[in-house]
Design a protein around this motif. Sequence first.
Motif, PDB file in Angstrom:
ATOM      1  N   ARG A  57       0.840  -1.209   0.000  1.00  7.82           N
ATOM      2  CA  ARG A  57       0.000   0.000   0.000  1.00  7.82           C
ATOM      3  C   ARG A  57       0.869   1.251   0.000  1.00  7.82           C
ATOM      4  O   ARG A  57       1.970   1.261   0.576  1.00  7.82           O
ATOM      5  CB  ARG A  57      -0.924   0.025   1.235  1.00  7.82           C
ATOM      6  CG  ARG A  57      -1.739  -1.245   1.443  1.00  7.82           C
ATOM      7  CD  ARG A  57      -2.876  -1.393   0.468  1.00  7.82           C
ATOM      8  NE  ARG A  57      -3.921  -0.400   0.667  1.00  7.82           N
ATOM      9  CZ  ARG A  57      -4.939  -0.560   1.515  1.00  7.82           C
ATOM     10  NH1 ARG A  57      -5.057  -1.647   2.244  1.00  7.82           N
ATOM     11  NH2 ARG A  57      -5.865   0.379   1.618  1.00  7.82           N
ATOM     12  N   LEU A  63       3.318   4.693   7.542  1.00  5.95           N
ATOM     13  CA  LEU A  63       2.691   3.989   8.664  1.00  5.95           C
ATOM     14  C   LEU A  63       3.755   3.406   9.596  1.00  5.95           C
ATOM     15  O   LEU A  63       3.702   3.596  10.823  1.00  5.95           O
ATOM     16  CB  LEU A  63       1.783   2.880   8.114  1.00  5.95           C
ATOM     17  CG  LEU A  63       1.180   1.901   9.123  1.00  5.95           C
ATOM     18  CD1 LEU A  63       0.258   2.614  10.093  1.00  5.95           C
ATOM     19  CD2 LEU A  63       0.403   0.795   8.385  1.00  5.95           C
ATOM     20  N   THR A  93     -11.461   4.296  10.552  1.00  7.51           N
ATOM     21  CA  THR A  93      -9.999   4.462  10.448  1.00  7.51           C
ATOM     22  C   THR A  93      -9.613   5.934  10.320  1.00  7.51           C
ATOM     23  O   THR A  93      -8.658   6.393  10.944  1.00  7.51           O
ATOM     24  CB  THR A  93      -9.474   3.697   9.205  1.00  7.51           C
ATOM     25  OG1 THR A  93      -9.944   2.348   9.284  1.00  7.51           O
ATOM     26  CG2 THR A  93      -7.967   3.715   9.145  1.00  7.51           C
ATOM     27  N   ASN A 114      -3.946   7.848  14.167  1.00  3.05           N
ATOM     28  CA  ASN A 114      -5.365   7.604  14.470  1.00  3.05           C
ATOM     29  C   ASN A 114      -5.595   6.891  15.801  1.00  3.05           C
ATOM     30  O   ASN A 114      -6.574   6.177  15.987  1.00  3.05           O
ATOM     31  CB  ASN A 114      -6.071   6.906  13.302  1.00  3.05           C
ATOM     32  CG  ASN A 114      -5.550   5.495  13.059  1.00  3.05           C
ATOM     33  OD1 ASN A 114      -4.544   5.105  13.626  1.00  3.05           O
ATOM     34  ND2 ASN A 114      -6.241   4.752  12.221  1.00  3.05           N
TER      35      ASN A 114
HETATM   36  P1  CMP Z   1      -4.690   0.522  11.449  1.00  4.40           P
HETATM   37  O1  CMP Z   1      -6.010   0.034  11.939  1.00  4.40           O
HETATM   38  O2  CMP Z   1      -3.561   0.488  12.422  1.00  4.40           O
HETATM   39  O3  CMP Z   1      -4.275  -0.326  10.150  1.00  4.40           O
HETATM   40  C1  CMP Z   1      -3.426   0.187   9.141  1.00  4.40           C
HETATM   41  C2  CMP Z   1      -3.183   1.648   9.297  1.00  4.40           C
HETATM   42  O4  CMP Z   1      -2.718   2.317   8.157  1.00  4.40           O
HETATM   43  C3  CMP Z   1      -4.489   2.347   9.644  1.00  4.40           C
HETATM   44  O5  CMP Z   1      -4.888   2.011  10.950  1.00  4.40           O
HETATM   45  C4  CMP Z   1      -4.105   3.808   9.400  1.00  4.40           C
HETATM   46  O6  CMP Z   1      -3.519   4.397  10.538  1.00  4.40           O
HETATM   47  C5  CMP Z   1      -3.030   3.707   8.316  1.00  4.40           C
HETATM   48  N1  CMP Z   1      -3.476   4.273   7.042  1.00  4.40           N
HETATM   49  C6  CMP Z   1      -2.947   5.343   6.424  1.00  4.40           C
HETATM   50  N2  CMP Z   1      -3.569   5.598   5.269  1.00  4.40           N
HETATM   51  C7  CMP Z   1      -4.539   4.666   5.130  1.00  4.40           C
HETATM   52  C8  CMP Z   1      -5.527   4.397   4.146  1.00  4.40           C
HETATM   53  N3  CMP Z   1      -5.664   5.150   3.059  1.00  4.40           N
HETATM   54  N4  CMP Z   1      -6.381   3.357   4.345  1.00  4.40           N
HETATM   55  C9  CMP Z   1      -6.258   2.575   5.446  1.00  4.40           C
HETATM   56  N5  CMP Z   1      -5.328   2.779   6.428  1.00  4.40           N
HETATM   57  C10 CMP Z   1      -4.486   3.813   6.267  1.00  4.40           C
END
Ligand code: CMP
Length: 141
Positions: A57, A63, A93, A114
């Motif tokens: 991704r 991240l 999220t 987040n």
């Molecule tokens: P988390 O639940 O820890 O799982 C993956 C993390 O990637 C998510 O929370 C976000 O903090 C981060 N992230 C950043 N950009 C994206 C995105 N576009 N979609 C999903 N997760 C994202």
Amino acid sequence: MAVERTLSIIKPDAVAKNVIGKIISRFEDNGLRIAAARMKLLSQKEAEGFYAVHRERPFFNDLVKFMISGPVMIMVLEGENAISQNRNLMGATDPKKADKGTIRADFAESIDANAVHGSDGPDTAATEIAYFFPALDVYTR
Ligand code: CMP
């Protein structure tokens, strides 16, 4: 209803804001128990391994960088429907899309910072719990 376990991480932004206790209270006040807990500064390898499913991704590098920017609080939460219960308490999220009163709406700034992570299903929960905690260190009460 089934008693489940899920992995929760209080991320570096929320730890830095000194709201670990406030977030844990949300879990405890809603029927989840802490079955294991550990504060840890993740290494780059540990963070990359934890988020390996997101390797391709575009946000992966940011991240990982964020997740190693300070200590995190890693927990196993246990309770009735713990996986969905935790996800409901966290909110969407992206904190901008999270419902009022959820952890991310109240404590998070951005989709990267987040505040919390929670397992998204039973298989992920089992894998994520085993990544951080040996079975003997997870306590059912
Ligand atoms: P988390 O639940 O820890 O799982 C993956 C993390 O990637 C998510 O929370 C976000 O903090 C981060 N992230 C950043 N950009 C994206 C995105 N576009 N979609 C999903 N997760 C994202």
